[in-house]
Scaffold this motif. Structure first.
Motif, PDB file in Angstrom:
ATOM      1  N   ALA A  65      12.544 -74.645 -30.552  1.00  8.89           N
ATOM      2  CA  ALA A  65      12.267 -75.919 -31.206  1.00  8.89           C
ATOM      3  C   ALA A  65      10.898 -76.464 -30.806  1.00  8.89           C
ATOM      4  O   ALA A  65      10.214 -77.095 -31.619  1.00  8.89           O
ATOM      5  N   ILE A  66      10.491 -76.233 -29.560  1.00  9.92           N
ATOM      6  CA  ILE A  66       9.157 -76.661 -29.140  1.00  9.92           C
ATOM      7  C   ILE A  66       8.090 -75.949 -29.959  1.00  9.92           C
ATOM      8  O   ILE A  66       7.102 -76.559 -30.409  1.00  9.92           O
ATOM      9  N   GLU A  67       8.290 -74.665 -30.166  1.00 15.16           N
ATOM     10  CA  GLU A  67       7.317 -73.911 -30.971  1.00 15.16           C
ATOM     11  C   GLU A  67       7.282 -74.408 -32.416  1.00 15.16           C
ATOM     12  O   GLU A  67       6.225 -74.472 -33.036  1.00 15.16           O
ATOM     13  N   ASP A  68       8.459 -74.760 -32.951  1.00 11.94           N
ATOM     14  CA  ASP A  68       8.543 -75.152 -34.359  1.00 11.94           C
ATOM     15  C   ASP A  68       8.194 -76.620 -34.600  1.00 11.94           C
ATOM     16  O   ASP A  68       7.626 -76.964 -35.641  1.00 11.94           O
ATOM     17  N   TYR A  69       8.539 -77.495 -33.647  1.00 12.42           N
ATOM     18  CA  TYR A  69       8.412 -78.938 -33.888  1.00 12.42           C
ATOM     19  C   TYR A  69       7.538 -79.667 -32.868  1.00 12.42           C
ATOM     20  O   TYR A  69       7.278 -80.855 -33.040  1.00 12.42           O
ATOM     21  N   GLY A  70       7.132 -79.006 -31.784  1.00 15.17           N
ATOM     22  CA  GLY A  70       6.363 -79.680 -30.755  1.00 15.17           C
ATOM     23  C   GLY A  70       7.253 -80.352 -29.727  1.00 15.17           C
ATOM     24  O   GLY A  70       8.471 -80.180 -29.732  1.00 15.17           O
ATOM     25  N   VAL A  71       6.651 -81.141 -28.856  1.00 14.49           N
ATOM     26  CA  VAL A  71       7.404 -81.689 -27.725  1.00 14.49           C
ATOM     27  C   VAL A  71       7.938 -83.101 -27.961  1.00 14.49           C
ATOM     28  O   VAL A  71       8.833 -83.545 -27.247  1.00 14.49           O
ATOM     29  N   GLY A  72       7.383 -83.846 -28.926  1.00 16.71           N
ATOM     30  CA  GLY A  72       7.835 -85.217 -29.121  1.00 16.71           C
ATOM     31  C   GLY A  72       7.783 -85.643 -30.570  1.00 16.71           C
ATOM     32  O   GLY A  72       7.004 -85.102 -31.368  1.00 16.71           O
ATOM     33  N   PRO A  73       8.610 -86.636 -30.953  1.00 12.07           N
ATOM     34  CA  PRO A  73       8.653 -87.078 -32.346  1.00 12.07           C
ATOM     35  C   PRO A  73       7.523 -88.036 -32.718  1.00 12.07           C
ATOM     36  O   PRO A  73       7.144 -88.111 -33.888  1.00 12.07           O
ATOM     37  N   ALA A  74       7.030 -88.808 -31.740  1.00 10.25           N
ATOM     38  CA  ALA A  74       5.922 -89.754 -31.969  1.00 10.25           C
ATOM     39  C   ALA A  74       6.267 -90.817 -33.005  1.00 10.25           C
ATOM     40  O   ALA A  74       5.371 -91.406 -33.621  1.00 10.25           O
ATOM     41  N   ALA A  75       7.565 -91.091 -33.182  1.00  9.36           N
ATOM     42  CA  ALA A  75       7.959 -92.114 -34.155  1.00  9.36           C
ATOM     43  C   ALA A  75       9.441 -92.432 -34.007  1.00  9.36           C
ATOM     44  O   ALA A  75      10.208 -91.634 -33.455  1.00  9.36           O
ATOM     45  N   VAL A  76       9.830 -93.590 -34.508  1.00  3.43           N
ATOM     46  CA  VAL A  76      11.246 -93.926 -34.576  1.00  3.43           C
ATOM     47  C   VAL A  76      11.871 -93.200 -35.759  1.00  3.43           C
ATOM     48  O   VAL A  76      11.176 -92.713 -36.659  1.00  3.43           O
ATOM     49  N   ARG A  77      13.195 -93.163 -35.776  1.00  3.26           N
ATOM     50  CA  ARG A  77      13.890 -92.412 -36.825  1.00  3.26           C
ATOM     51  C   ARG A  77      13.585 -92.936 -38.229  1.00  3.26           C
ATOM     52  O   ARG A  77      13.516 -92.154 -39.187  1.00  3.26           O
ATOM     53  N   THR A  78      13.430 -94.261 -38.371  1.00  8.16           N
ATOM     54  CA  THR A  78      13.290 -94.845 -39.711  1.00  8.16           C
ATOM     55  C   THR A  78      11.874 -94.746 -40.288  1.00  8.16           C
ATOM     56  O   THR A  78      11.669 -95.063 -41.460  1.00  8.16           O
ATOM     57  N   ILE A  79      10.916 -94.316 -39.462  1.00  4.91           N
ATOM     58  CA  ILE A  79       9.542 -94.219 -39.980  1.00  4.91           C
ATOM     59  C   ILE A  79       9.137 -92.766 -40.174  1.00  4.91           C
ATOM     60  O   ILE A  79       8.952 -92.310 -41.301  1.00  4.91           O
ATOM     61  N   ALA A  80       8.978 -92.021 -39.081  1.00  7.79           N
ATOM     62  CA  ALA A  80       8.561 -90.620 -39.230  1.00  7.79           C
ATOM     63  C   ALA A  80       9.197 -89.739 -38.172  1.00  7.79           C
ATOM     64  O   ALA A  80       8.679 -88.667 -37.872  1.00  7.79           O
ATOM     65  N   GLY A  81      10.330 -90.182 -37.587  1.00 12.52           N
ATOM     66  CA  GLY A  81      10.916 -89.441 -36.478  1.00 12.52           C
ATOM     67  C   GLY A  81      12.144 -88.621 -36.811  1.00 12.52           C
ATOM     68  O   GLY A  81      12.656 -87.906 -35.943  1.00 12.52           O
ATOM     69  N   LYS A 293      20.938-101.240 -39.067  1.00 14.79           N
ATOM     70  CA  LYS A 293      21.142-102.374 -38.177  1.00 14.79           C
ATOM     71  C   LYS A 293      21.135-102.032 -36.683  1.00 14.79           C
ATOM     72  O   LYS A 293      21.077-102.946 -35.854  1.00 14.79           O
ATOM     73  N   GLY A 294      21.246-100.761 -36.323  1.00 16.38           N
ATOM     74  CA  GLY A 294      21.294-100.389 -34.913  1.00 16.38           C
ATOM     75  C   GLY A 294      19.919-100.458 -34.276  1.00 16.38           C
ATOM     76  O   GLY A 294      19.044 -99.631 -34.570  1.00 16.38           O
ATOM     77  N   ARG A 295      19.695-101.425 -33.418  1.00 15.59           N
ATOM     78  CA  ARG A 295      18.340-101.667 -32.910  1.00 15.59           C
ATOM     79  C   ARG A 295      17.745-100.487 -32.131  1.00 15.59           C
ATOM     80  O   ARG A 295      16.552-100.200 -32.280  1.00 15.59           O
ATOM     81  N   PRO A 296      18.506 -99.760 -31.295  1.00 12.11           N
ATOM     82  CA  PRO A 296      17.912 -98.579 -30.657  1.00 12.11           C
ATOM     83  C   PRO A 296      17.476 -97.509 -31.670  1.00 12.11           C
ATOM     84  O   PRO A 296      16.521 -96.772 -31.423  1.00 12.11           O
ATOM     85  N   PHE A 297      18.177 -97.440 -32.798  1.00 13.56           N
ATOM     86  CA  PHE A 297      17.789 -96.509 -33.859  1.00 13.56           C
ATOM     87  C   PHE A 297      16.490 -96.966 -34.524  1.00 13.56           C
ATOM     88  O   PHE A 297      15.620 -96.157 -34.849  1.00 13.56           O
ATOM     89  N   LEU A 298      16.354 -98.278 -34.683  1.00 15.95           N
ATOM     90  CA  LEU A 298      15.210 -98.840 -35.399  1.00 15.95           C
ATOM     91  C   LEU A 298      13.952 -98.949 -34.547  1.00 15.95           C
ATOM     92  O   LEU A 298      12.842 -98.861 -35.072  1.00 15.95           O
ATOM     93  N   PHE A 299      14.124 -99.161 -33.223  1.00 15.41           N
ATOM     94  CA  PHE A 299      12.978 -99.561 -32.414  1.00 15.41           C
ATOM     95  C   PHE A 299      12.695 -98.680 -31.208  1.00 15.41           C
ATOM     96  O   PHE A 299      11.890 -99.049 -30.353  1.00 15.41           O
ATOM     97  N   SER A 300      13.329 -97.514 -31.116  1.00 16.96           N
ATOM     98  CA  SER A 300      13.029 -96.591 -30.027  1.00 16.96           C
ATOM     99  C   SER A 300      12.835 -95.191 -30.604  1.00 16.96           C
ATOM    100  O   SER A 300      13.520 -94.806 -31.552  1.00 16.96           O
ATOM    101  N   SER A 301      11.908 -94.453 -30.031  1.00 14.33           N
ATOM    102  CA  SER A 301      11.566 -93.143 -30.587  1.00 14.33           C
ATOM    103  C   SER A 301      12.772 -92.218 -30.664  1.00 14.33           C
ATOM    104  O   SER A 301      13.714 -92.308 -29.862  1.00 14.33           O
ATOM    105  N   ALA A 302      12.738 -91.338 -31.615  1.00 16.28           N
ATOM    106  CA  ALA A 302      13.812 -90.376 -31.828  1.00 16.28           C
ATOM    107  C   ALA A 302      13.921 -89.423 -30.645  1.00 16.28           C
ATOM    108  O   ALA A 302      12.966 -89.216 -29.889  1.00 16.28           O
ATOM    109  N   VAL A 303      15.089 -88.822 -30.481  1.00 10.78           N
ATOM    110  CA  VAL A 303      15.291 -87.794 -29.457  1.00 10.78           C
ATOM    111  C   VAL A 303      14.392 -86.605 -29.790  1.00 10.78           C
ATOM    112  O   VAL A 303      14.205 -86.237 -30.956  1.00 10.78           O
ATOM    113  N   THR A 304      13.830 -85.975 -28.751  1.00  8.96           N
ATOM    114  CA  THR A 304      12.880 -84.884 -28.974  1.00  8.96           C
ATOM    115  C   THR A 304      13.541 -83.659 -29.598  1.00  8.96           C
ATOM    116  O   THR A 304      14.746 -83.420 -29.412  1.00  8.96           O
TER     117      THR A 304
END
Length: 424
Positions: A65-81, A293-304
């Motif tokens: 997955a690191i090779e295919d997607y990199g090490v981090g999402p750099a975004a929350v789920r609702t934007i680009a994560g 409505k789930g604030r951790p989903f909206l305001f914290s970066s996605a799981v790597t």
């Protein structure tokens, strides 16, 4: 002036009472034997129930997955994560749990902080088992709902508490009907809304599935029956149940055959699944709602991506075979039987969580230190995690433990127990 002098005082109090936690450092991967603070020890205190934390298939999936997607999402789920891996994990978790849908979060703690304030708020009532996990307690506090604690694993007390709440609602409603409308506020003032005006009548019943310090199992069938009778929403935190209870580790709802009757199931990927992350399982409308409505989903970066890929590999492994779960229970039965025969009090555990009850926090810490010196890593647990005078050594069993190592560990428990006067 030291504005933080109170911290020094609090740390001193913890040290004096034997409640100061000694945080040890792990040097290397989790397993049956690990290196802690430079010493090789038998590991009896991680949540690595099935050995997935250092599983070759999970590591391989994470590396790819690191090779295919990199090490981090750099975004929350609702934007680009949100990646295809996140969607695949949620689809496979739903199939594994036997629910319509799931939505994943950064941790089980975050999942509770997301769902509770989204489901209930000011004017609603949460009925919570008095020994529920801290993440449930914090989620309830954030919701601003009224919190009513019922006696641990006591359905009769839960029913009584709900009945009392309904009677109080009826009384407040009657009082409101007989009370003349309040006059408008004076200029610059604000009319206060009375408590009964804020009530919506929404009830939420929350329980852990398996209680992390006791090892006992919630009487979920009775809890669900009571909730249904009163029209309450039911929620179970299955953090220590998945990978342990039910067919192939499918959790407490499967264990009790309650599919479709538990409204909200909260899970974690950091215990039996061996990685990190959390999720909520239930209806499609529930997960769609939490994605809005789930604030951790909206305001914290996605799981790597590597974490998500490893979680997928864990779900795939459990879906394909229950051999690790069966081995976990065989080890549990052996260890607990031998410990009870030796005279140790293991409380009311019904799961691989094995509390060796000590009572006094200082003695429990001494017991843990002597175990460490003898080559066993099993931490003492004291207040505030458990009530005062209920300190214990919490042993966590794993499918990776061998019968020989467990026998060796039991003998050391017995030796130290006799030395400290725990055993006759």
């Amino acid at each position: 002036m030291d504005k933080l002098h109170f911290i020094t005082e609090e740390l001193g109090k913890l040290r004096e009472t034997g409640l100061l936690v000694h945080i040890r450092t792990i040097e290397g991967p989790q397993g049956s034997w690990i290196t802690v603070d430079g010493k090789k020890v038998f590991n009896l205190c991680s949540n690595n129930y099935l050995g997935f934390a250092n599983n070759p298939q999970l590591k391989s999936a994470a590396q790819k997955a690191i090779e295919d997607y990199g090490v981090g999402p750099a975004a929350v789920r609702t934007i680009a994560g949100t990646t295809t891996l996140h969607k695949e994990l949620e689809r496979k978790l739903a199939f594994f749990k036997g629910t319509e849908s799931t939505v994943s979060f950064q941790s089980g703690f975050c999942a509770n902080l997301a769902v509770i304030p989204a489901i209930v708020g000011e004017g609603d009532v949460v009925f919570s088992d008095e020994l529920n996990h801290a993440s449930i307690i914090d989620g309830c506090r954030l919701s601003k709902a009224r919190i009513v604690r019922y006696e641990h694993c006591n359905p009769q007390d839960l029913q009584s508490k709900i009945s009392d709440e309904i009677r109080m609602n009826q009384r407040l409603t009657k009082e409101a009907e007989n009370t003349p409308p309040q006059s408008p506020p004076s200029q610059g003032g604000e009319r206060k809304v009375s408590h009964n005006e804020k009530r919506t009548g929404r009830f939420l019943v929350i329980t852990d599935g398996v209680f992390s310090m006791e090892g006992d199992i919630a009487p979920l069938p009775e809890i669900v029956d009571i909730a249904e009778n009163f029209g309450a929403i039911t929620m179970v935190d299955d953090a220590h149940g998945e990978g342990v209870l039910g067919r192939g580790g499918r959790g407490i709802a499967d264990h009790f055959n309650l599919h479709g009757r538990v409204d909200i199931e909260v899970g974690t990927m950091s215990k039996a699944f061996g990685v990190v992350g959390g999720y909520i399982a239930g209806s499609k409308k529930l997960t769609d709602f939490l994605a809005q409505k789930g604030r951790p989903f909206l305001f914290s970066s996605a799981v790597t991506a590597p974490d998500v890929a490893a979680c997928i590999a864990a779900v795939d492994t459990l879906t394909a075979s229950d051999s690790l779960v069966r081995q976990l229970w065989e080890n549990t039965a052996f260890f607990q039987e031998k410990m009870r025969q030796a005279g140790f009090n293991l409380g009311n555990t019904k799961t691989p969580i094995t509390p060796v009850m000590i009572g006094d926090a200082k003695i429990a810490k001494d017991f843990s230190q002597r175990l460490f010196e003898d080559g066993i890593f099993a931490q003492a647990i004291g207040y505030p995690t458990v009530p005062l005078d209920h300190a214990r050594i919490r042993v966590m069993l794993s499918a990776t433990h061998t019968r020989e190592d467990l026998t060796w560990a039991i003998e050391r428990f017995k030796k130290i127990g006799k030395f400290l006067g725990i055993l006759p």
